[in-house]
Design a protein around this motif. Structure first.
Motif, PDB file in Angstrom:
ATOM      1  N   SER A  80      -7.267  -3.038   0.961  1.00 20.03           N
ATOM      2  CA  SER A  80      -8.299  -1.845   2.021  1.00 20.03           C
ATOM      3  C   SER A  80      -8.434  -2.701   3.309  1.00 20.03           C
ATOM      4  N   GLU A  81      -8.227  -4.084   3.225  1.00 18.69           N
ATOM      5  CA  GLU A  81      -8.909  -5.043   4.208  1.00 18.69           C
ATOM      6  C   GLU A  81      -7.854  -6.004   4.972  1.00 18.69           C
ATOM      7  N   ARG A  87      -3.033  -2.600  10.751  1.00 20.21           N
ATOM      8  CA  ARG A  87      -3.144  -1.210  11.055  1.00 20.21           C
ATOM      9  C   ARG A  87      -3.583  -1.563  12.174  1.00 20.21           C
ATOM     10  N   GLU A  88      -3.989  -2.521  12.304  1.00 17.84           N
ATOM     11  CA  GLU A  88      -5.152  -3.723  14.248  1.00 17.84           C
ATOM     12  C   GLU A  88      -4.052  -4.390  14.483  1.00 17.84           C
TER      13      GLU A  88
END
Length: 122
Positions: A80-81, A87-88
């Protein structure tokens, strides 16, 4: 013969030091990955040494199980990280940023054209 090397030193000092070559984006990314892997391996090794105070460390961290998994060889980041980072900061983000900037540039050009038309009409 004995004066030639000295002469070369004097000549090269007059030219000054050559600036270091800047890394390309790919070289920078690759160097970051290599150095990160190396540092993580050193950290694991340190944590597994007999001098390492495991209880002191475990009592200070938020996720002792995650730390133990890392020392045992698991990844230092969760899936998830990784997704959040992509995404960022990932390629998708670069594309989105480019789209935003292109729209801003188009808007600026349209405003300039309107200003020119307004001033010539008046």
């Amino acid at each position: 013969n004995w004066c030639c090397p000295h002469g070369r030193k004097v000549q090269s000092s007059k030219l000054g030091p050559t600036p270091p070559r800047l890394l390309t984006e790919e070289e920078f990314r690759l160097q970051g990955e290599v150095e990160t892997r190396k540092a993580l391996a050193e950290l694991r090794s340190s944590c597994q040494s007999p001098e390492f105070s495991a209880w002191t460390t475990v009592s200070r961290i938020q996720s002792p199980k995650r730390f133990a998994n890392f020392v045992g060889g698991a990844s230092h980041v969760t899936p998830s990280e990784v997704s959040a980072h992509e995404r960022e900061f990932g390629l998708g983000r670069i594309y989105i940023d480019e789209e935003l900037f292109e729209e801003d540039d188009d808007d600026d050009e349209e405003e300039e054209e309107e200003n020119v038309n307004d001033s010539s009409a008046g």
